[in-house]
Write a protein that holds these residues in place. Structure first.
Motif, PDB file in Angstrom:
ATOM      1  N   ASP A  32     106.986  22.469  36.199  1.00 58.19           N
ATOM      2  CA  ASP A  32     106.903  23.824  36.735  1.00 58.19           C
ATOM      3  C   ASP A  32     105.663  23.992  37.608  1.00 58.19           C
ATOM      4  OD1 ASP A  32     109.184  24.505  35.340  1.00 58.19           O
ATOM      5  OD2 ASP A  32     108.068  25.209  33.584  1.00 58.19           O
ATOM      6  N   ARG A  33     104.659  23.157  37.393  1.00 53.57           N
ATOM      7  CA  ARG A  33     103.422  23.216  38.179  1.00 53.57           C
ATOM      8  C   ARG A  33     103.639  22.516  39.519  1.00 53.57           C
ATOM      9  NH1 ARG A  33      98.730  21.120  34.361  1.00 53.57           N
ATOM     10  NH2 ARG A  33      97.516  21.748  36.160  1.00 53.57           N
ATOM     11  N   THR A  34     103.020  23.036  40.559  1.00 59.09           N
ATOM     12  CA  THR A  34     103.131  22.419  41.884  1.00 59.09           C
ATOM     13  C   THR A  34     101.740  22.272  42.477  1.00 59.09           C
ATOM     14  OG1 THR A  34     103.393  24.559  42.978  1.00 59.09           O
ATOM     15  CG2 THR A  34     105.423  23.400  42.331  1.00 59.09           C
ATOM     16  N   VAL A  35     101.647  21.420  43.485  1.00 61.76           N
ATOM     17  CA  VAL A  35     100.392  21.202  44.190  1.00 61.76           C
ATOM     18  C   VAL A  35     100.722  20.945  45.657  1.00 61.76           C
ATOM     19  CG1 VAL A  35     100.326  18.707  43.774  1.00 61.76           C
ATOM     20  CG2 VAL A  35      98.205  19.940  44.137  1.00 61.76           C
ATOM     21  N   GLY A  40     100.707  18.692  53.679  1.00 66.16           N
ATOM     22  CA  GLY A  40     101.070  20.096  53.818  1.00 66.16           C
ATOM     23  C   GLY A  40     102.277  20.512  53.003  1.00 66.16           C
ATOM     24  N   ASN A  41     102.998  19.571  52.433  1.00 66.80           N
ATOM     25  CA  ASN A  41     104.165  19.887  51.613  1.00 66.80           C
ATOM     26  C   ASN A  41     103.744  20.171  50.169  1.00 66.80           C
ATOM     27  OD1 ASN A  41     105.917  19.481  53.766  1.00 66.80           O
ATOM     28  ND2 ASN A  41     106.085  17.301  53.333  1.00 66.80           N
ATOM     29  N   THR A  42     104.577  20.913  49.462  1.00 72.29           N
ATOM     30  CA  THR A  42     104.327  21.239  48.059  1.00 72.29           C
ATOM     31  C   THR A  42     105.229  20.365  47.197  1.00 72.29           C
ATOM     32  OG1 THR A  42     103.787  23.503  48.660  1.00 72.29           O
ATOM     33  CG2 THR A  42     104.301  23.085  46.359  1.00 72.29           C
ATOM     34  N   TYR A  43     104.617  19.710  46.191  1.00 73.88           N
ATOM     35  CA  TYR A  43     105.346  18.811  45.310  1.00 73.88           C
ATOM     36  C   TYR A  43     105.091  19.198  43.849  1.00 73.88           C
ATOM     37  CZ  TYR A  43     105.526  15.848  49.460  1.00 73.88           C
ATOM     38  OH  TYR A  43     105.726  15.368  50.725  1.00 73.88           O
TER      39      TYR A  43
END
Length: 81
Positions: A32-35, A40-43
């Motif tokens: 559920d956590r993203t970085v 520039g993309n969120t994973y």
């Protein structure tokens, strides 16, 4: 490959909990956590306890057993027979 039977294989960022080092790879794991990554993309972000960056064998902080001391203690306790 048969469609619909394989898990989703996607990019994931793993972070070492003790060192903070991160690396981007592909995995079927989700979070559920993203970085936001350097591109520039969120994973999805997975925090792990140990990686090669913090594992004692690879970092050189491995404990060395004092085998000479153990042998001497054995001989002291039971004597040389």
């Amino acid at each position: 490959m048969k469609p619909g039977i394989h898990p989703d294989y996607h990019p994931v960022v793993f972070r070492d909990q003790s060192t903070g080092k991160q690396f981007l790879t592909r995995s079927t794991a989700t979070s559920d956590r993203t970085v936001e990554w350097e591109d520039g993309n969120t994973y999805p972000l997975l925090v792990v306890d140990i990686t090669a960056d913090s594992y004692p064998f690879w970092t050189g902080n491995q404990r060395v057993m004092d085998t000479a001391g153990r042998v001497e203690r054995f001989h002291r306790r039971y004597g040389k027979r």
